[in-house]
Motif scaffolding. Structure first.
Motif, short mmCIF file in Angstrom:
data_model
loop_
_atom_site.label_atom_id
_atom_site.label_comp_id
_atom_site.label_asym_id
_atom_site.label_seq_id
_atom_site.Cartn_x
_atom_site.Cartn_y
_atom_site.Cartn_z
N PHE A 49 0.87 -1.19 0.00
CA PHE A 49 0.00 0.00 0.00
C PHE A 49 0.89 1.22 0.00
CE2 PHE A 49 -4.31 1.42 0.85
CZ PHE A 49 -4.19 2.64 1.50
N TYR A 50 0.60 2.12 -0.93
CA TYR A 50 1.40 3.34 -1.02
C TYR A 50 0.52 4.45 -1.55
CZ TYR A 50 4.74 6.71 -2.95
OH TYR A 50 5.43 7.86 -3.26
N ASN A 51 0.64 5.61 -0.98
CA ASN A 51 -0.09 6.78 -1.46
C ASN A 51 -1.60 6.52 -1.47
OD1 ASN A 51 -0.04 9.44 -2.37
ND2 ASN A 51 -0.02 8.84 -4.52
N ASN A 52 -2.05 5.88 -0.40
CA ASN A 52 -3.47 5.62 -0.18
C ASN A 52 -4.12 4.67 -1.18
OD1 ASN A 52 -4.10 7.00 2.23
ND2 ASN A 52 -3.96 8.94 1.13
N GLU A 53 -3.31 3.84 -1.79
CA GLU A 53 -3.90 2.82 -2.63
C GLU A 53 -3.03 1.57 -2.68
OE1 GLU A 53 -4.41 4.93 -6.30
OE2 GLU A 53 -2.47 4.31 -7.04
N ILE A 54 -3.66 0.46 -3.04
CA ILE A 54 -2.94 -0.79 -3.15
C ILE A 54 -2.00 -0.71 -4.35
CG2 ILE A 54 -3.18 -3.24 -3.73
CD1 ILE A 54 -5.81 -3.23 -2.15
N SER A 55 -0.72 -1.03 -4.12
CA SER A 55 0.23 -1.01 -5.22
C SER A 55 0.50 -2.41 -5.77
CB SER A 55 1.54 -0.35 -4.80
OG SER A 55 2.00 -0.86 -3.57
N GLU A 56 0.33 -3.40 -4.93
CA GLU A 56 0.56 -4.78 -5.37
C GLU A 56 -0.23 -5.70 -4.44
OE1 GLU A 56 3.43 -5.30 -7.69
OE2 GLU A 56 2.59 -7.29 -8.03
N LYS A 57 -0.76 -6.79 -4.97
CA LYS A 57 -1.40 -7.77 -4.11
C LYS A 57 -1.14 -9.16 -4.67
CE LYS A 57 -5.91 -7.28 -6.33
NZ LYS A 57 -7.36 -6.98 -6.13
N SER A 58 -1.19 -10.14 -3.77
CA SER A 58 -0.95 -11.52 -4.18
C SER A 58 -2.28 -12.20 -4.48
CB SER A 58 -0.21 -12.28 -3.08
OG SER A 58 -1.07 -12.54 -1.99
N GLU A 59 -2.18 -13.42 -4.97
CA GLU A 59 -3.39 -14.19 -5.29
C GLU A 59 -4.15 -14.57 -4.02
OE1 GLU A 59 -0.38 -14.74 -6.52
OE2 GLU A 59 0.40 -16.44 -5.40
N ILE A 60 -3.47 -14.52 -2.87
CA ILE A 60 -4.14 -14.82 -1.60
C ILE A 60 -5.13 -13.70 -1.27
CG2 ILE A 60 -3.80 -15.20 0.87
CD1 ILE A 60 -0.90 -15.99 0.18
N PHE A 61 -4.79 -12.49 -1.63
CA PHE A 61 -5.56 -11.30 -1.26
C PHE A 61 -6.77 -11.19 -2.18
CE2 PHE A 61 -5.51 -7.44 1.22
CZ PHE A 61 -6.25 -6.53 0.46
N ASP A 62 -7.81 -11.99 -1.85
CA ASP A 62 -9.00 -11.98 -2.71
C ASP A 62 -10.03 -10.98 -2.17
OD1 ASP A 62 -10.08 -15.20 -1.34
OD2 ASP A 62 -10.25 -13.18 -0.52
N ASP A 63 -11.25 -11.10 -2.66
CA ASP A 63 -12.29 -10.12 -2.32
C ASP A 63 -12.67 -10.12 -0.84
OD1 ASP A 63 -14.12 -10.55 -5.45
OD2 ASP A 63 -12.32 -9.41 -4.93
N GLN A 64 -12.25 -11.15 -0.12
CA GLN A 64 -12.55 -11.20 1.31
C GLN A 64 -11.65 -10.27 2.12
OE1 GLN A 64 -15.12 -12.92 2.82
NE2 GLN A 64 -15.69 -13.17 0.69
N PHE A 65 -10.56 -9.83 1.49
CA PHE A 65 -9.59 -9.00 2.18
C PHE A 65 -9.71 -7.55 1.72
CE2 PHE A 65 -6.84 -12.11 4.27
CZ PHE A 65 -7.12 -13.28 3.58
N SER A 66 -9.47 -6.64 2.62
CA SER A 66 -9.36 -5.24 2.24
C SER A 66 -8.40 -4.55 3.21
CB SER A 66 -10.72 -4.54 2.24
OG SER A 66 -11.29 -4.54 3.54
N VAL A 67 -7.81 -3.48 2.74
CA VAL A 67 -6.91 -2.69 3.58
C VAL A 67 -7.36 -1.25 3.56
CG1 VAL A 67 -4.86 -4.16 3.45
CG2 VAL A 67 -5.26 -2.44 1.69
N THR B 1 6.39 -17.97 -11.85
CA THR B 1 6.30 -17.68 -10.40
C THR B 1 7.71 -17.55 -9.83
OG1 THR B 1 4.32 -19.03 -10.25
CG2 THR B 1 5.45 -18.50 -8.19
N GLN B 2 7.94 -16.44 -9.11
CA GLN B 2 9.25 -16.25 -8.51
C GLN B 2 9.35 -17.07 -7.24
OE1 GLN B 2 8.73 -11.97 -8.24
NE2 GLN B 2 10.55 -11.71 -9.51
N LEU B 3 10.48 -17.76 -7.07
CA LEU B 3 10.69 -18.58 -5.88
C LEU B 3 12.08 -18.31 -5.34
CD1 LEU B 3 9.31 -22.09 -6.90
CD2 LEU B 3 8.40 -20.58 -5.14
N LEU B 4 12.19 -18.34 -4.01
CA LEU B 4 13.48 -18.27 -3.35
C LEU B 4 13.66 -19.57 -2.59
CD1 LEU B 4 13.88 -14.70 -1.85
CD2 LEU B 4 15.44 -15.84 -3.38
N GLU B 5 14.70 -20.30 -2.92
CA GLU B 5 14.98 -21.55 -2.25
C GLU B 5 16.11 -21.35 -1.26
OE1 GLU B 5 12.21 -23.77 -4.56
OE2 GLU B 5 13.35 -24.36 -2.80
N GLN B 6 15.87 -21.75 -0.03
CA GLN B 6 16.91 -21.64 0.98
C GLN B 6 17.41 -23.02 1.35
OE1 GLN B 6 14.85 -18.14 3.47
NE2 GLN B 6 16.95 -18.63 4.15
#
Lengths: 119, 108
Positions: A49-67, B1-6
Protein backbone atom coordinates in the motif's frame (compact mmCIF):
# COMPACT_ATOMS: atom_id res chain seq x y z
CA UNK A 1 13.91 3.24 18.40
CA UNK A 2 10.71 3.56 16.35
CA UNK A 3 8.87 0.31 15.75
CA UNK A 4 5.79 -1.09 14.06
CA UNK A 5 3.04 -2.03 16.49
CA UNK A 6 0.10 -4.35 15.96
CA UNK A 7 -3.13 -5.00 17.83
CA UNK A 8 -4.48 -7.27 19.02
CA UNK A 9 -1.68 -9.74 19.68
CA UNK A 10 -4.19 -12.60 19.59
CA UNK A 11 -7.63 -12.77 17.98
CA UNK A 12 -9.99 -15.72 18.18
CA UNK A 13 -13.06 -15.62 15.99
CA UNK A 14 -15.80 -17.85 14.67
CA UNK A 15 -15.80 -18.90 11.03
CA UNK A 16 -17.79 -16.42 8.95
CA UNK A 17 -17.13 -13.48 11.24
CA UNK A 18 -15.38 -10.30 10.18
CA UNK A 19 -12.07 -9.34 11.78
CA UNK A 20 -10.03 -6.18 11.62
CA UNK A 21 -6.32 -6.34 12.36
CA UNK A 22 -4.66 -3.08 13.23
CA UNK A 23 -1.16 -1.78 12.66
CA UNK A 24 0.64 1.45 13.42
CA UNK A 25 3.57 1.73 11.00
CA UNK A 26 6.74 3.70 11.72
CA UNK A 27 5.74 7.34 11.46
CA UNK A 28 7.91 8.56 8.56
CA UNK A 29 7.41 5.44 6.45
CA UNK A 30 5.46 5.66 3.22
CA UNK A 31 5.01 2.02 2.19
CA UNK A 32 2.90 -0.44 4.12
CA UNK A 33 2.49 -4.18 3.81
CA UNK A 34 0.58 -7.13 5.18
CA UNK A 35 1.96 -10.66 5.28
CA UNK A 36 0.70 -13.86 6.74
CA UNK A 37 2.50 -16.91 8.06
CA UNK A 38 0.61 -20.12 8.58
CA UNK A 39 2.12 -22.14 11.42
CA UNK A 40 5.33 -23.82 10.27
CA UNK A 41 5.20 -22.29 6.81
CA UNK A 42 6.90 -19.42 5.03
CA UNK A 43 6.02 -15.75 5.27
CA UNK A 44 3.60 -14.94 2.42
CA UNK A 45 3.07 -11.52 0.89
CA UNK A 46 -0.53 -10.32 0.89
CA UNK A 47 -0.58 -6.69 -0.15
CA UNK A 48 1.43 -3.50 -0.39
CA UNK A 49 0.00 0.00 0.00
CA UNK A 50 1.40 3.34 -1.02
CA UNK A 51 -0.09 6.78 -1.46
CA UNK A 52 -3.47 5.62 -0.18
CA UNK A 53 -3.90 2.82 -2.63
CA UNK A 54 -2.94 -0.79 -3.15
CA UNK A 55 0.23 -1.01 -5.22
CA UNK A 56 0.56 -4.78 -5.37
CA UNK A 57 -1.40 -7.77 -4.11
CA UNK A 58 -0.95 -11.52 -4.18
CA UNK A 59 -3.39 -14.19 -5.29
CA UNK A 60 -4.14 -14.82 -1.60
CA UNK A 61 -5.56 -11.30 -1.26
CA UNK A 62 -9.00 -11.98 -2.71
CA UNK A 63 -12.29 -10.12 -2.32
CA UNK A 64 -12.55 -11.20 1.31
CA UNK A 65 -9.59 -9.00 2.18
CA UNK A 66 -9.36 -5.24 2.24
CA UNK A 67 -6.91 -2.69 3.58
CA UNK A 68 -7.41 0.83 4.75
CA UNK A 69 -5.47 3.72 6.16
CA UNK A 70 -8.31 5.43 8.00
CA UNK A 71 -6.16 8.18 9.50
CA UNK A 72 -2.56 9.33 9.49
CA UNK A 73 -1.28 6.58 11.72
CA UNK A 74 -3.28 3.34 11.44
CA UNK A 75 -3.18 0.73 8.70
CA UNK A 76 -5.81 -2.01 8.89
CA UNK A 77 -6.45 -5.38 7.31
CA UNK A 78 -10.07 -6.54 7.23
CA UNK A 79 -11.15 -10.08 6.54
CA UNK A 80 -14.87 -9.99 5.79
CA UNK A 81 -15.92 -13.59 6.35
CA UNK A 82 -13.19 -15.61 7.97
CA UNK A 83 -12.47 -19.20 6.99
CA UNK A 84 -10.66 -21.88 8.95
CA UNK A 85 -7.69 -21.59 6.59
CA UNK A 86 -7.28 -17.90 7.48
CA UNK A 87 -5.80 -19.00 10.81
CA UNK A 88 -2.25 -17.67 10.78
CA UNK A 89 0.10 -15.01 12.11
CA UNK A 90 -0.51 -11.74 10.29
CA UNK A 91 2.41 -9.35 10.11
CA UNK A 92 2.33 -5.71 9.18
CA UNK A 93 5.48 -4.08 7.84
CA UNK A 94 6.48 -0.63 6.71
CA UNK A 95 9.35 0.91 4.80
CA UNK A 96 10.57 4.33 3.84
CA UNK A 97 11.72 5.54 0.47
CA UNK A 98 15.45 4.89 0.38
CA UNK A 99 17.23 4.75 -2.93
CA UNK A 100 20.57 3.15 -3.68
CA UNK A 101 21.89 3.42 -7.19
CA UNK A 102 18.43 4.38 -8.42
CA UNK A 103 16.78 1.33 -6.87
CA UNK A 104 14.44 1.38 -3.89
CA UNK A 105 16.00 -0.60 -1.06
CA UNK A 106 12.62 -1.66 0.32
CA UNK A 107 13.94 -2.44 3.77
CA UNK A 108 10.87 -3.48 5.65
CA UNK A 109 10.39 -3.36 9.38
CA UNK A 110 7.94 -5.85 10.77
CA UNK A 111 5.53 -5.65 13.64
CA UNK A 112 5.22 -8.42 16.25
CA UNK A 113 2.21 -9.93 14.50
CA UNK A 114 -1.38 -10.81 15.32
CA UNK A 115 -2.15 -14.46 15.83
CA UNK A 116 -5.57 -15.10 14.27
CA UNK A 117 -7.39 -18.28 15.17
CA UNK A 118 -10.59 -19.10 13.30
CA UNK A 119 -12.79 -21.71 14.96
CA UNK B 1 6.30 -17.68 -10.40
CA UNK B 2 9.25 -16.25 -8.51
CA UNK B 3 10.69 -18.58 -5.88
CA UNK B 4 13.48 -18.27 -3.35
CA UNK B 5 14.98 -21.55 -2.25
CA UNK B 6 16.91 -21.64 0.98
CA UNK B 7 19.30 -24.39 1.96
CA UNK B 8 19.76 -26.19 4.13
CA UNK B 9 16.30 -26.18 5.72
CA UNK B 10 17.75 -27.24 9.07
CA UNK B 11 21.27 -26.98 10.43
CA UNK B 12 22.54 -28.02 13.82
CA UNK B 13 26.18 -27.38 14.65
CA UNK B 14 28.45 -27.05 17.64
CA UNK B 15 29.25 -23.67 19.12
CA UNK B 16 32.45 -22.27 17.62
CA UNK B 17 31.99 -23.82 14.19
CA UNK B 18 31.49 -21.89 10.97
CA UNK B 19 28.50 -22.25 8.68
CA UNK B 20 27.05 -20.98 5.43
CA UNK B 21 23.44 -20.90 4.38
CA UNK B 22 22.22 -20.20 0.89
CA UNK B 23 19.38 -18.41 -0.84
CA UNK B 24 18.88 -19.17 -4.54
CA UNK B 25 16.49 -18.13 -7.25
CA UNK B 26 16.15 -18.13 -11.01
CA UNK B 27 14.86 -14.55 -10.78
CA UNK B 28 16.82 -11.32 -10.62
CA UNK B 29 16.08 -9.12 -7.62
CA UNK B 30 16.63 -5.39 -7.27
CA UNK B 31 17.62 -5.98 -3.65
CA UNK B 32 17.69 -8.83 -1.20
CA UNK B 33 17.19 -8.75 2.54
CA UNK B 34 18.15 -11.20 5.25
CA UNK B 35 15.92 -11.44 8.30
CA UNK B 36 16.01 -13.40 11.50
CA UNK B 37 12.77 -14.59 13.07
CA UNK B 38 12.25 -15.86 16.60
CA UNK B 39 9.22 -18.09 17.36
CA UNK B 40 6.01 -16.08 17.66
CA UNK B 41 7.66 -12.84 16.58
CA UNK B 42 8.01 -10.84 13.40
CA UNK B 43 11.10 -11.03 11.17
CA UNK B 44 13.89 -8.65 12.16
CA UNK B 45 15.91 -7.09 9.37
CA UNK B 46 19.62 -7.96 9.44
CA UNK B 47 20.93 -6.54 6.18
CA UNK B 48 20.06 -5.43 2.65
CA UNK B 49 22.27 -6.13 -0.34
CA UNK B 50 21.73 -4.30 -3.59
CA UNK B 51 24.73 -4.53 -5.90
CA UNK B 52 25.81 -7.73 -7.62
CA UNK B 53 28.84 -9.15 -5.82
CA UNK B 54 28.27 -6.97 -2.76
CA UNK B 55 29.59 -8.23 0.56
CA UNK B 56 28.37 -6.87 3.89
CA UNK B 57 29.61 -7.76 7.33
CA UNK B 58 27.66 -7.59 10.55
CA UNK B 59 30.07 -8.67 13.32
CA UNK B 60 30.47 -12.44 12.76
CA UNK B 61 27.91 -12.53 9.95
CA UNK B 62 28.98 -12.04 6.33
CA UNK B 63 26.38 -11.59 3.63
CA UNK B 64 27.10 -11.83 -0.08
CA UNK B 65 24.90 -11.02 -3.06
CA UNK B 66 25.60 -13.03 -6.21
CA UNK B 67 27.03 -11.25 -9.24
CA UNK B 68 23.80 -11.79 -11.17
CA UNK B 69 21.65 -10.69 -8.20
CA UNK B 70 19.83 -14.02 -8.15
CA UNK B 71 21.37 -15.60 -5.09
CA UNK B 72 22.88 -14.79 -1.75
CA UNK B 73 24.73 -16.44 1.09
CA UNK B 74 25.05 -15.88 4.81
CA UNK B 75 28.23 -17.04 6.51
CA UNK B 76 28.54 -17.14 10.28
CA UNK B 77 31.98 -17.40 11.82
CA UNK B 78 32.46 -19.01 15.23
CA UNK B 79 28.75 -19.59 15.81
CA UNK B 80 27.33 -18.85 19.25
CA UNK B 81 24.23 -20.25 20.94
CA UNK B 82 22.65 -16.82 20.58
CA UNK B 83 22.72 -17.26 16.79
CA UNK B 84 20.03 -19.93 17.06
CA UNK B 85 16.93 -18.95 15.08
CA UNK B 86 15.19 -18.95 11.73
CA UNK B 87 17.05 -17.07 9.00
CA UNK B 88 14.97 -15.80 6.10
CA UNK B 89 16.00 -14.23 2.84
CA UNK B 90 13.57 -12.00 0.96
CA UNK B 91 13.95 -10.73 -2.57
CA UNK B 92 12.53 -7.50 -3.94
CA UNK B 93 11.31 -7.44 -7.50
CA UNK B 94 7.78 -6.31 -8.32
CA UNK B 95 6.84 -7.60 -4.85
CA UNK B 96 8.60 -9.19 -1.93
CA UNK B 97 9.23 -12.91 -1.99
CA UNK B 98 10.35 -14.73 1.13
CA UNK B 99 12.32 -17.94 1.20
CA UNK B 100 11.14 -20.74 3.47
CA UNK B 101 14.05 -20.19 5.81
CA UNK B 102 16.94 -22.03 7.39
CA UNK B 103 16.37 -23.10 10.96
CA UNK B 104 19.71 -22.87 12.71
CA UNK B 105 20.46 -24.54 16.02
CA UNK B 106 23.77 -23.95 17.77
CA UNK B 107 24.62 -26.53 20.43
CA UNK B 108 26.69 -25.45 23.44
Amino acid sequence: EPEVTQTPSHQVTQMGQEVILRCVPISNHLYFYWYRQILGQKVEFLVSFYNNEISEKSEIFDDQFSVERPDGSNFTLKIRSTKLEDSAMYFCASSELVLAGGLRLNEQFFGPGTRLTVL
Amino acid sequence: TQLLEQSPQFLSIQEGENLTVYCNSSSVFSSLQWYRQEPGEGPVLLVTVVTGGEVKKLKRLTFQFGDARKDSSLHITAAQTGDTGLYLCAGSASKIIFGSGTRLSIRP
